[in-house]
Design an enzyme around this catalytic site. Structure first.
Site, PDB file in Angstrom:
ATOM      1  N   ASP A  16      57.198  37.704  32.399  1.00 14.01           N
ATOM      2  CA  ASP A  16      56.203  38.438  31.612  1.00 14.01           C
ATOM      3  C   ASP A  16      56.852  39.208  30.475  1.00 14.01           C
ATOM      4  O   ASP A  16      57.785  39.989  30.700  1.00 14.01           O
ATOM      5  CB  ASP A  16      55.460  39.456  32.494  1.00 14.01           C
ATOM      6  CG  ASP A  16      54.435  38.807  33.400  1.00 14.01           C
ATOM      7  OD1 ASP A  16      54.161  37.600  33.239  1.00 14.01           O
ATOM      8  OD2 ASP A  16      53.898  39.515  34.279  1.00 14.01           O
ATOM      9  N   ASN A  46      53.144  37.679  42.095  1.00 13.56           N
ATOM     10  CA  ASN A  46      52.818  39.101  42.247  1.00 13.56           C
ATOM     11  C   ASN A  46      52.207  39.378  43.617  1.00 13.56           C
ATOM     12  O   ASN A  46      52.583  40.327  44.315  1.00 13.56           O
ATOM     13  CB  ASN A  46      51.829  39.547  41.167  1.00 13.56           C
ATOM     14  CG  ASN A  46      52.434  39.559  39.776  1.00 13.56           C
ATOM     15  OD1 ASN A  46      53.645  39.632  39.603  1.00 13.56           O
ATOM     16  ND2 ASN A  46      51.575  39.483  38.770  1.00 13.56           N
ATOM     17  N   PHE A 112      49.850  32.349  27.297  1.00 19.70           N
ATOM     18  CA  PHE A 112      50.601  31.850  28.451  1.00 19.70           C
ATOM     19  C   PHE A 112      51.197  30.480  28.148  1.00 19.70           C
ATOM     20  O   PHE A 112      50.484  29.542  27.800  1.00 19.70           O
ATOM     21  CB  PHE A 112      49.679  31.759  29.667  1.00 19.70           C
ATOM     22  CG  PHE A 112      50.407  31.581  30.973  1.00 19.70           C
ATOM     23  CD1 PHE A 112      50.999  32.659  31.603  1.00 19.70           C
ATOM     24  CD2 PHE A 112      50.503  30.334  31.568  1.00 19.70           C
ATOM     25  CE1 PHE A 112      51.678  32.502  32.807  1.00 19.70           C
ATOM     26  CE2 PHE A 112      51.170  30.166  32.763  1.00 19.70           C
ATOM     27  CZ  PHE A 112      51.769  31.257  33.385  1.00 19.70           C
ATOM     28  N   GLN A 166      42.624  35.049  34.614  1.00 20.41           N
ATOM     29  CA  GLN A 166      42.495  34.710  33.192  1.00 20.41           C
ATOM     30  C   GLN A 166      42.540  33.209  32.939  1.00 20.41           C
ATOM     31  O   GLN A 166      42.416  32.776  31.800  1.00 20.41           O
ATOM     32  CB  GLN A 166      43.561  35.452  32.390  1.00 20.41           C
ATOM     33  CG  GLN A 166      43.339  36.958  32.387  1.00 20.41           C
ATOM     34  CD  GLN A 166      44.394  37.723  31.609  1.00 20.41           C
ATOM     35  OE1 GLN A 166      45.557  37.334  31.564  1.00 20.41           O
ATOM     36  NE2 GLN A 166      43.999  38.829  31.007  1.00 20.41           N
ATOM     37  N   LYS A 217      34.820  42.802  43.537  1.00 18.24           N
ATOM     38  CA  LYS A 217      34.810  42.985  42.077  1.00 18.24           C
ATOM     39  C   LYS A 217      35.557  44.258  41.724  1.00 18.24           C
ATOM     40  O   LYS A 217      35.173  45.346  42.153  1.00 18.24           O
ATOM     41  CB  LYS A 217      33.365  43.053  41.555  1.00 18.24           C
ATOM     42  CG  LYS A 217      33.277  43.244  40.053  1.00 18.24           C
ATOM     43  CD  LYS A 217      31.860  43.046  39.536  1.00 18.24           C
ATOM     44  CE  LYS A 217      30.925  44.144  39.944  1.00 18.24           C
ATOM     45  NZ  LYS A 217      29.599  44.044  39.276  1.00 18.24           N
ATOM     46  N   ASP A 250      46.343  41.890  40.751  1.00 20.58           N
ATOM     47  CA  ASP A 250      47.102  41.132  41.749  1.00 20.58           C
ATOM     48  C   ASP A 250      47.546  42.033  42.902  1.00 20.58           C
ATOM     49  O   ASP A 250      47.488  41.643  44.068  1.00 20.58           O
ATOM     50  CB  ASP A 250      48.333  40.481  41.110  1.00 20.58           C
ATOM     51  CG  ASP A 250      47.967  39.443  40.061  1.00 20.58           C
ATOM     52  OD1 ASP A 250      46.893  38.819  40.189  1.00 20.58           O
ATOM     53  OD2 ASP A 250      48.756  39.257  39.114  1.00 20.58           O
TER      54      ASP A 250
END
Length: 304
Positions: A16, A46, A112, A166, A217, A250
């Site tokens: 990252d 993660n 990414f 994502q 959520k 995560d």
């Protein structure tokens, strides 16, 4: 059958680049970068790393570059005792790399580079690893591979949690529905859950009727909401100094699963998850400030 693994995380392991900018530029404009650092990341890794630090026996299935086993990241995974036997090593390719840009409003944009992760599409389902796990967590990754893994896990009557994250935009409606039908728990932030409902043209009740018994959520500073047959549970976020929100989701999932798999209630699992994620956001990087079980448990009890 005695199983060696509590939680198998399937999806990305990545390097990252965490980048801070004052604001996101419009097309054909630029914005200054105020800070940039490199950290260990990838949603599946993660979850596996945070879960391992909390006491779960975790395993990881990711597609990584040919030199990954020579890196500090691999050494870190080994030191945590994570089972890496099912890593997909891709010679000549780079380990996936994420570029995560966060602005002064704590909004994020990510880029990414898939690199070795393109190999997911041609990879076989890790059947042995799945059969040896009490639960499987499907994180960001290849939609087809995640679906095939969910089919295998469902056939083995294994708990499946699903968090497209994502990578949600990579799922067509049919594939998204098929994975959700196999899931026991569906995780998503408030934006993602809304997008899933829009894509499948349903509401929360309709989503649960498709398959997942539990929908979790997360809502950032507004805490989290858990929907099940026992109705809705609202959990406040723990107020801490937010340095970097990257990895909060995560770590929340890992914290939630670590308690839920040990027989705790949904409310207790969510409170513990909130405590775990509160440590992560106090530092830059998804794995920089992973708490021990005792530290997270103590903070949970202090706040709630």
């Amino acid at each position: 059958m005695v199983k060696d693994i509590d939680l198998l995380a399937i999806g990305h392991t990545a390097h990252d680049y965490i980048i801070r900018v004052p604001s996101f530029p419009k097309a054909n404009f630029s914005s200054p970068i105020t800070d940039m650092k490199t950290f260990n990341g990838g949603a599946a890794a993660n979850v596996a790393c945070v879960g391992a630090n909390l006491g779960l026996k975790t395993a990881l299935v990711s597609a990584v570059g040919g030199d990954f086993k020579k890196t500090e990241y691999y050494e870190h995974i080994e030191n945590l005792g994570i089972n890496s036997d099912s890593l997909i090593i891709v010679p000549g390719e780079k380990t996936p790399t994420a570029f995560v840009l966060t602005d002064d409003n704590s909004d994020q944009i990510s880029y990414f580079y898939w690199g070795a992760a393109k190999e997911f599409a041609e990879s076989k389902v890790p059947s042995i690893a799945i059969k040896n796990a009490e639960a499987v967590h499907l994180a960001t990754g290849d939609p087809e591979f995640n679906w095939k893994c969910s089919e295998e896990a469902k056939n083995e009557d294994i708990l499946i949690s699903f968090d497209p994250g994502q990578d949600l935009g990579m799922y067509d409606t049919k594939k998204l529905k098929e994975v959700i039908e196999n899931a026991t728990i569906l995780f998503g932030n408030h934006h993602e859950i809304e997008r899933i409902m829009d894509s499948l043209e349903t509401d929360l009740n309709g989503l649960r009727e498709l398959g997942p018994k539990i929908i979790v959520k997360t809502c950032g500073a507004n805490g989290s909401e858990i929907y099940s047959s026992e109705d809705k549970i609202k959990i406040d976020a723990i107020d801490v100094n937010v340095v970097d929100p990257t990895g909060a989701g995560d770590s929340y999932r890992a914290g939630f699963l670590s308690r839920f798999l040990n027989g705790e209630s949904l409310e207790e699992s969510a409170k513990f998850a909130s405590a775990v994620s509160s440590f992560i956001i106090e530092h830059q990087g998804c794995q920089t400030n992973i708490p021990s079980f005792d530290d997270a448990f103590e903070r949970m009890n202090e706040f709630y």
